[in-house]
Design a protein around this motif. Structure first.
Motif, PDB file in Angstrom:
ATOM      1  N   LEU A 146       4.959  -4.212 -10.507  1.00 29.71           N
ATOM      2  CA  LEU A 146       3.801  -3.731  -9.757  1.00 29.71           C
ATOM      3  C   LEU A 146       4.233  -3.401  -8.334  1.00 29.71           C
ATOM      4  N   LEU A 147       3.919  -2.187  -7.875  1.00 34.92           N
ATOM      5  CA  LEU A 147       4.165  -1.823  -6.484  1.00 34.92           C
ATOM      6  C   LEU A 147       2.984  -2.308  -5.662  1.00 34.92           C
ATOM      7  N   SER A 148       3.246  -3.147  -4.679  1.00 36.17           N
ATOM      8  CA  SER A 148       2.142  -3.659  -3.859  1.00 36.17           C
ATOM      9  C   SER A 148       2.654  -4.142  -2.507  1.00 36.17           C
ATOM     10  N   PRO A 149       1.796  -4.047  -1.472  1.00 31.92           N
ATOM     11  CA  PRO A 149       2.190  -4.524  -0.138  1.00 31.92           C
ATOM     12  C   PRO A 149       2.515  -6.028  -0.128  1.00 31.92           C
ATOM     13  N   GLN A 150       2.053  -6.768  -1.145  1.00 31.31           N
ATOM     14  CA  GLN A 150       2.343  -8.210  -1.223  1.00 31.31           C
ATOM     15  C   GLN A 150       3.689  -8.502  -1.883  1.00 31.31           C
ATOM     16  N   ARG A 177      -3.720   2.349  -6.445  1.00 30.61           N
ATOM     17  CA  ARG A 177      -4.383   3.188  -5.441  1.00 30.61           C
ATOM     18  C   ARG A 177      -5.537   2.349  -4.906  1.00 30.61           C
ATOM     19  N   TYR A 178      -6.365   2.925  -4.024  1.00 28.93           N
ATOM     20  CA  TYR A 178      -7.505   2.205  -3.438  1.00 28.93           C
ATOM     21  C   TYR A 178      -7.023   0.974  -2.674  1.00 28.93           C
ATOM     22  N   GLU A 179      -7.862  -0.038  -2.530  1.00 32.97           N
ATOM     23  CA  GLU A 179      -7.503  -1.216  -1.733  1.00 32.97           C
ATOM     24  C   GLU A 179      -6.622  -2.179  -2.517  1.00 32.97           C
ATOM     25  N   GLY A 180      -6.477  -1.930  -3.817  1.00 33.54           N
ATOM     26  CA  GLY A 180      -5.645  -2.825  -4.610  1.00 33.54           C
ATOM     27  C   GLY A 180      -6.110  -2.878  -6.041  1.00 33.54           C
ATOM     28  N   GLU A 195       6.702  -8.085  -8.444  1.00 35.79           N
ATOM     29  CA  GLU A 195       5.859  -7.350  -7.505  1.00 35.79           C
ATOM     30  C   GLU A 195       6.753  -6.947  -6.341  1.00 35.79           C
ATOM     31  N   ILE A 196       6.829  -5.642  -6.063  1.00 38.88           N
ATOM     32  CA  ILE A 196       7.762  -5.140  -5.051  1.00 38.88           C
ATOM     33  C   ILE A 196       7.035  -4.269  -4.027  1.00 38.88           C
ATOM     34  N   SER A 197       7.405  -4.453  -2.747  1.00 40.64           N
ATOM     35  CA  SER A 197       6.966  -3.608  -1.632  1.00 40.64           C
ATOM     36  C   SER A 197       8.186  -2.834  -1.143  1.00 40.64           C
ATOM     37  N   ILE A 198       7.999  -1.681  -0.486  1.00 38.90           N
ATOM     38  CA  ILE A 198       9.173  -1.021   0.101  1.00 38.90           C
ATOM     39  C   ILE A 198       9.242  -1.204   1.612  1.00 38.90           C
ATOM     40  N   GLY A 199       8.344  -2.003   2.191  1.00 38.24           N
ATOM     41  CA  GLY A 199       8.466  -2.258   3.624  1.00 38.24           C
ATOM     42  C   GLY A 199       7.106  -2.462   4.268  1.00 38.24           C
ATOM     43  N   ASP A 200       7.132  -2.882   5.511  1.00 40.51           N
ATOM     44  CA  ASP A 200       5.903  -3.277   6.196  1.00 40.51           C
ATOM     45  C   ASP A 200       5.254  -2.121   6.934  1.00 40.51           C
ATOM     46  N   TYR A 201       4.690  -1.194   6.172  1.00 42.64           N
ATOM     47  CA  TYR A 201       3.878  -0.108   6.684  1.00 42.64           C
ATOM     48  C   TYR A 201       2.900   0.218   5.570  1.00 42.64           C
ATOM     49  N   VAL A 202       1.746   0.781   5.937  1.00 41.00           N
ATOM     50  CA  VAL A 202       0.675   0.970   4.956  1.00 41.00           C
ATOM     51  C   VAL A 202       0.675   2.394   4.420  1.00 41.00           C
ATOM     52  N   LEU A 203       0.859   2.527   3.120  1.00 37.43           N
ATOM     53  CA  LEU A 203       0.806   3.814   2.432  1.00 37.43           C
ATOM     54  C   LEU A 203      -0.518   3.928   1.700  1.00 37.43           C
ATOM     55  N   THR A 204      -0.743   5.051   1.022  1.00 40.84           N
ATOM     56  CA  THR A 204      -2.019   5.232   0.316  1.00 40.84           C
ATOM     57  C   THR A 204      -1.941   4.827  -1.149  1.00 40.84           C
ATOM     58  N   GLY A 205      -0.748   4.482  -1.638  1.00 42.20           N
ATOM     59  CA  GLY A 205      -0.646   4.082  -3.034  1.00 42.20           C
ATOM     60  C   GLY A 205       0.773   3.724  -3.392  1.00 42.20           C
ATOM     61  N   GLY A 206       0.975   3.329  -4.639  1.00 39.34           N
ATOM     62  CA  GLY A 206       2.287   2.867  -5.081  1.00 39.34           C
ATOM     63  C   GLY A 206       3.214   3.960  -5.590  1.00 39.34           C
ATOM     64  N   GLU A 207       2.762   5.232  -5.573  1.00 35.78           N
ATOM     65  CA  GLU A 207       3.582   6.302  -6.153  1.00 35.78           C
ATOM     66  C   GLU A 207       4.867   6.529  -5.360  1.00 35.78           C
ATOM     67  N   LEU A 208       4.764   6.698  -4.040  1.00 31.93           N
ATOM     68  CA  LEU A 208       5.985   6.887  -3.247  1.00 31.93           C
ATOM     69  C   LEU A 208       6.900   5.668  -3.364  1.00 31.93           C
ATOM     70  N   PRO A 209       6.379   4.448  -3.245  1.00 30.25           N
ATOM     71  CA  PRO A 209       7.253   3.292  -3.467  1.00 30.25           C
ATOM     72  C   PRO A 209       7.947   3.308  -4.832  1.00 30.25           C
ATOM     73  N   ALA A 210       7.231   3.659  -5.906  1.00 30.18           N
ATOM     74  CA  ALA A 210       7.868   3.722  -7.238  1.00 30.18           C
ATOM     75  C   ALA A 210       8.995   4.747  -7.220  1.00 30.18           C
TER      76      ALA A 210
HETATM   77  C1  9D3 Z   1      -2.217  -3.763   3.627  1.00 28.41           C
HETATM   78  C2  9D3 Z   1      -3.366  -2.825   3.578  1.00 28.41           C
HETATM   79  N1  9D3 Z   1      -4.493  -3.371   2.769  1.00 28.41           N
HETATM   80  C3  9D3 Z   1      -5.459  -3.957   3.721  1.00 28.41           C
HETATM   81  C4  9D3 Z   1      -6.661  -4.549   3.098  1.00 28.41           C
HETATM   82  C5  9D3 Z   1      -5.133  -2.311   1.952  1.00 28.41           C
HETATM   83  C6  9D3 Z   1      -4.173  -1.476   1.191  1.00 28.41           C
HETATM   84  C7  9D3 Z   1      -3.778  -0.236   1.701  1.00 28.41           C
HETATM   85  C8  9D3 Z   1      -2.903   0.575   0.990  1.00 28.41           C
HETATM   86  C9  9D3 Z   1      -3.662  -1.879  -0.019  1.00 28.41           C
HETATM   87  C10 9D3 Z   1      -2.809  -1.058  -0.734  1.00 28.41           C
HETATM   88  C11 9D3 Z   1      -2.441   0.157  -0.233  1.00 28.41           C
HETATM   89  C12 9D3 Z   1      -1.541   1.040  -0.991  1.00 28.41           C
HETATM   90  N2  9D3 Z   1      -0.126   0.654  -0.848  1.00 28.41           N
HETATM   91  C13 9D3 Z   1       0.623   0.359  -1.921  1.00 28.41           C
HETATM   92  O1  9D3 Z   1       0.126   0.400  -3.038  1.00 28.41           O
HETATM   93  C14 9D3 Z   1       2.012  -0.022  -1.766  1.00 28.41           C
HETATM   94  C15 9D3 Z   1       2.829  -0.143  -0.598  1.00 28.41           C
HETATM   95  C16 9D3 Z   1       2.588   0.089   0.791  1.00 28.41           C
HETATM   96  O2  9D3 Z   1       1.493   0.456   1.245  1.00 28.41           O
HETATM   97  N3  9D3 Z   1       3.614  -0.147   1.668  1.00 28.41           N
HETATM   98  C17 9D3 Z   1       4.860  -0.537   1.268  1.00 28.41           C
HETATM   99  N4  9D3 Z   1       5.127  -0.768  -0.012  1.00 28.41           N
HETATM  100  C18 9D3 Z   1       4.116  -0.559  -0.924  1.00 28.41           C
HETATM  101  S1  9D3 Z   1       4.277  -0.808  -2.560  1.00 28.41           S
HETATM  102  C19 9D3 Z   1       2.712  -0.369  -2.883  1.00 28.41           C
END
Ligand code: 9D3
Length: 249
Positions: free
Chosen positions: A85-89, A114-117, A130-145
């Motif tokens: 799972l691609l996720s910020p966590q 996509r969306y908030e999770g 569960e993998i993140s690609i770094g500490d910045y907020v994207l709009t979804g997991g597609e670019l990380p995948a």
């Molecule tokens: C941390 C932001 N969240 C605050 C409530 C909402 C949120 C925003 C954007 C939750 C998920 C996303 C979409 N991001 C991903 O799915 C994601 C991601 C990323 O944003 N940054 C680095 N790696 C990844 S892997 C998947």
């Protein structure tokens, strides 16, 4: 290696996997790549994939049902599968993880949110990593995948076509690249360093190693702690520090 993704935006993958080294790797059957459109695994008339979060709050959450159905479909053939799972966590992605995933015998199945999770029960019941690609907020997991797929596929034997570039990489592992030059020998008043035209391969290798260390010392000194440097490297670093390594000479 077998790769599959579950996504709401299949076009993103068609585009990237249809160009350059990724395309060649697919054509040479170094990798197989399946894209599953999450919307194809909904059961209602509106093909709903998201819903309001329990407890309130902004945005929408991905429903567990369609993701579960898509994963079930992906695994129908019974092949062993590592579900990611691609996720910020997630665990921050590194080159070490790229190498490990490239050795993986199981198919890699990427779930892009996509969306908030995504509903937490999906993570609990369907996800191995569960993998993140770094500490910045994207709009979804597609670019990380795609980032992970790109880094993994180029590690596979036969993917680059030029196996020397991977060998070079294992030598320079953990430090920055040396400066590169190509023709012409003088361009806009700037000359190519004389040593590179000398034909002396021993001198060239030493110069490159030193310039790579100089850049790393200047721009990413944090990398040097982990880089596994040789006594020769430390000697070069001593020389660099006696020179003026802060200025871009
Ligand atoms: C941390 C932001 N969240 C605050 C409530 C909402 C949120 C925003 C954007 C939750 C998920 C996303 C979409 N991001 C991903 O799915 C994601 C991601 C990323 O944003 N940054 C680095 N790696 C990844 S892997 C998947």
């Amino acid at each position: 290696m077998r790769l599959a993704v579950i996504t709401l935006f299949p076009e993103i993958f068609q585009a990237y996997m249809g160009a350059g080294i990724m395309r060649r790797a697919v054509e040479k059957a170094v990798v197989s790549f399946d894209v599953l459109h999450l919307r194809d695994f909904t059961a209602d008339r509106h093909r709903t994939v998201d819903d309001y979060p329990y407890g309130g709050g902004p945005g929408m959450v991905m429903k567990p049902g369609p993701v579960h159905e898509a994963v079930r479909h992906a695994k129908k053939d019974g092949l062993p599968t590592l579900t990611i799972l691609l996720s910020p966590q997630g665990r921050p992605f590194t080159q070490q993880m790229a190498k490990e995933l490239s050795q993986e015998k199981r198919r890699l199945l990427f779930i892009c949110g996509r969306y908030e999770g995504i509903d937490e029960r999906v993570r609990q019941s369907l996800v191995d990593e569960e993998i993140s690609i770094g500490d910045y907020v994207l709009t979804g997991g597609e670019l990380p995948a795609l980032v992970i797929i790109d880094a993994v596929v180029r590690q596979l034997p036969g993917a680059l076509g030029d196996e020397d570039s991977l060998k070079e990489e294992s030598f320079s592992w953990g430090i920055l690249d040396y400066p590169q030059y190509t023709r012409p020998p003088e361009w806009n008043g700037m000359a190519v360093p004389e040593v590179l035209l000398s034909g002396n391969h021993r001198r060239i290798a030493l110069w490159r190693r030193k310039e790579a260390l100089r850049r790393t010392l200047r721009k990413r000194p944090d990398l040097l702690r982990l880089a596994g440097l040789t006594p020769e490297d430390y000697e070069l670093i001593r020389e660099i520090k006696e020179e003026d390594y802060e200025s871009d000479k």
